[in-house]
Scaffold this motif. Structure first.
Motif, PDB file in Angstrom:
ATOM      1  N   GLY A  94       0.814  -1.196   0.000  1.00 30.24           N
ATOM      2  CA  GLY A  94       0.000   0.000   0.000  1.00 30.24           C
ATOM      3  C   GLY A  94       0.853   1.253   0.000  1.00 30.24           C
ATOM      4  O   GLY A  94       2.059   1.200   0.295  1.00 30.24           O
ATOM      5  N   PHE A  95       0.240   2.376  -0.300  1.00 33.41           N
ATOM      6  CA  PHE A  95       0.976   3.636  -0.422  1.00 33.41           C
ATOM      7  C   PHE A  95       1.788   3.934   0.837  1.00 33.41           C
ATOM      8  O   PHE A  95       2.999   4.192   0.773  1.00 33.41           O
ATOM      9  N   LEU A  96       1.150   3.893   1.997  1.00 27.42           N
ATOM     10  CA  LEU A  96       1.847   4.249   3.232  1.00 27.42           C
ATOM     11  C   LEU A  96       2.769   3.146   3.726  1.00 27.42           C
ATOM     12  O   LEU A  96       3.634   3.399   4.582  1.00 27.42           O
ATOM     13  N   ASP A  97       2.600   1.930   3.204  1.00 29.07           N
ATOM     14  CA  ASP A  97       3.478   0.822   3.582  1.00 29.07           C
ATOM     15  C   ASP A  97       4.701   0.721   2.684  1.00 29.07           C
ATOM     16  O   ASP A  97       5.589  -0.101   2.934  1.00 29.07           O
ATOM     17  N   THR A  98       4.761   1.518   1.639  1.00 31.22           N
ATOM     18  CA  THR A  98       5.866   1.472   0.687  1.00 31.22           C
ATOM     19  C   THR A  98       6.941   2.464   1.093  1.00 31.22           C
ATOM     20  O   THR A  98       6.684   3.673   1.172  1.00 31.22           O
ATOM     21  N   ALA A 149       1.055   1.002  -5.628  1.00 32.69           N
ATOM     22  CA  ALA A 149       1.405   2.389  -5.944  1.00 32.69           C
ATOM     23  C   ALA A 149       2.750   2.490  -6.658  1.00 32.69           C
ATOM     24  O   ALA A 149       2.869   3.169  -7.684  1.00 32.69           O
ATOM     25  N   ALA A 150       3.764   1.821  -6.135  1.00 35.34           N
ATOM     26  CA  ALA A 150       5.098   1.925  -6.727  1.00 35.34           C
ATOM     27  C   ALA A 150       5.151   1.244  -8.086  1.00 35.34           C
ATOM     28  O   ALA A 150       5.682   1.792  -9.055  1.00 35.34           O
ATOM     29  N   TYR A 151       4.575   0.056  -8.164  1.00 37.26           N
ATOM     30  CA  TYR A 151       4.587  -0.679  -9.433  1.00 37.26           C
ATOM     31  C   TYR A 151       3.783   0.070 -10.496  1.00 37.26           C
ATOM     32  O   TYR A 151       4.209   0.194 -11.650  1.00 37.26           O
ATOM     33  N   GLY A 152       2.623   0.571 -10.108  1.00 36.63           N
ATOM     34  CA  GLY A 152       1.805   1.320 -11.044  1.00 36.63           C
ATOM     35  C   GLY A 152       2.507   2.566 -11.547  1.00 36.63           C
ATOM     36  O   GLY A 152       2.459   2.889 -12.739  1.00 36.63           O
ATOM     37  N   ALA A 153       3.166   3.274 -10.652  1.00 42.74           N
ATOM     38  CA  ALA A 153       3.916   4.463 -11.062  1.00 42.74           C
ATOM     39  C   ALA A 153       5.022   4.094 -12.038  1.00 42.74           C
ATOM     40  O   ALA A 153       5.248   4.782 -13.043  1.00 42.74           O
ATOM     41  N   ALA A 154       5.709   2.995 -11.758  1.00 39.22           N
ATOM     42  CA  ALA A 154       6.795   2.559 -12.634  1.00 39.22           C
ATOM     43  C   ALA A 154       6.288   2.170 -14.010  1.00 39.22           C
ATOM     44  O   ALA A 154       6.885   2.522 -15.042  1.00 39.22           O
ATOM     45  N   LYS A 155       5.193   1.426 -14.054  1.00 42.06           N
ATOM     46  CA  LYS A 155       4.672   0.974 -15.343  1.00 42.06           C
ATOM     47  C   LYS A 155       4.003   2.108 -16.119  1.00 42.06           C
ATOM     48  O   LYS A 155       4.011   2.114 -17.350  1.00 42.06           O
TER      49      LYS A 155
END
Length: 233
Positions: A94-98, A149-155
């Motif tokens: 999750g966003f805050l867990d990343t 969140a991180a994967y989506g931003a990267a892709k």
């Protein structure tokens, strides 16, 4: 003989793409990944299918290592006809867990690597006036998922990079395609509790890669969205 360079070729979709190209009559493979032992296994499989395969261990997030990769491939094999930027990493959260480190790492492996590798080979492709660049995006390039969140931003970054490169290379003879596969049966899904038959086989994505790379120079498939038959997982 066509030279196909594939990053992230040691497993999953990258390995499937390598095997698919190995079965073509005119392909020679340059297989790239950090894990040399796994690359050698894939290379042996490709040779068993009738292809020629060379292994190039490399951390594709490292500027100097990618520059050296470009020189080594050029010296040993020449200029790639097809460049497949497949290296990727999925770390759910999750966003805050990343953590910032996890976020940066997924951007580096998925998006920065595609930039660095393409930058290393693009001048030679442009000088020759031909070639195909394939970017491995994802359904996560076009929609958001909770816990990604991180994967989506990267892709999303990969898709943006591919679209910009496509515009800059129009009229040069270099075609750019971004593949956008949904949930695919790869090691990323191990332990997720999802039935295998709910996921796409990586061989299907590989088949699409081979087909779009084999079009005449008069045609370019810009984006391909591939989803499981029952929709997103």
């Amino acid at each position: 003989m066509s030279l196909v360079l594939i990053t992230g070729a040691s497993q999953g979709i990258g390995a499937a793409i390598a095997r698919a190209f190995a079965e073509q009559d005119d392909a020679r493979l340059a297989l790239v990944s950090r894990n040399e032992a796994k690359l050698e296994v894939v290379a042996a499989d490709c040779r068993g299918r009738g292809g020629q395969a060379d292994v190039f261990p490399c951390d594709v997030t490292d500027d100097a290592a990618v520059e050296a990769l470009g020189r080594d491939v050029a010296d040993q094999l020449g200029v790639p006809d097809v460049l497949v930027n497949n290296a990727g990493l999925f770390t759910p959260g999750g966003f805050l867990d990343t953590s910032p480190e996890t976020f940066r790492r997924q951007i580096e492996v998925n998006a920065v690597s595609a930039f660095l590798v393409t930058r290393a080979f693009l001048p030679a492709l442009l000088a020759r006036g031909s070639g195909r660049v394939l970017m491995m995006g994802s359904v996560a390039s076009v929609r958001g998922y909770p816990g990604g969140a991180a994967y989506g931003a990267a892709k999303h970054a990969v898709l943006g990079l591919a679209r910009a490169l496509r515009e800059e290379t129009k009229g040069t003879g270099v075609g750019v395609t971004v593949l956008l596969p949904g949930a695919t049966l790869t090691p990323s899904w191990e332990g997720a509790g999802v039935e295998a038959d709910r996921l796409m086989p990586p061989e299907d994505v590989a088949r699409v890669a081979v087909e779009v790379a084999g079009l005449s120079p008069r045609s370019v498939v810009e984006e391909v969205l591939i989803r499981p038959a029952l929709g997103d997982v």
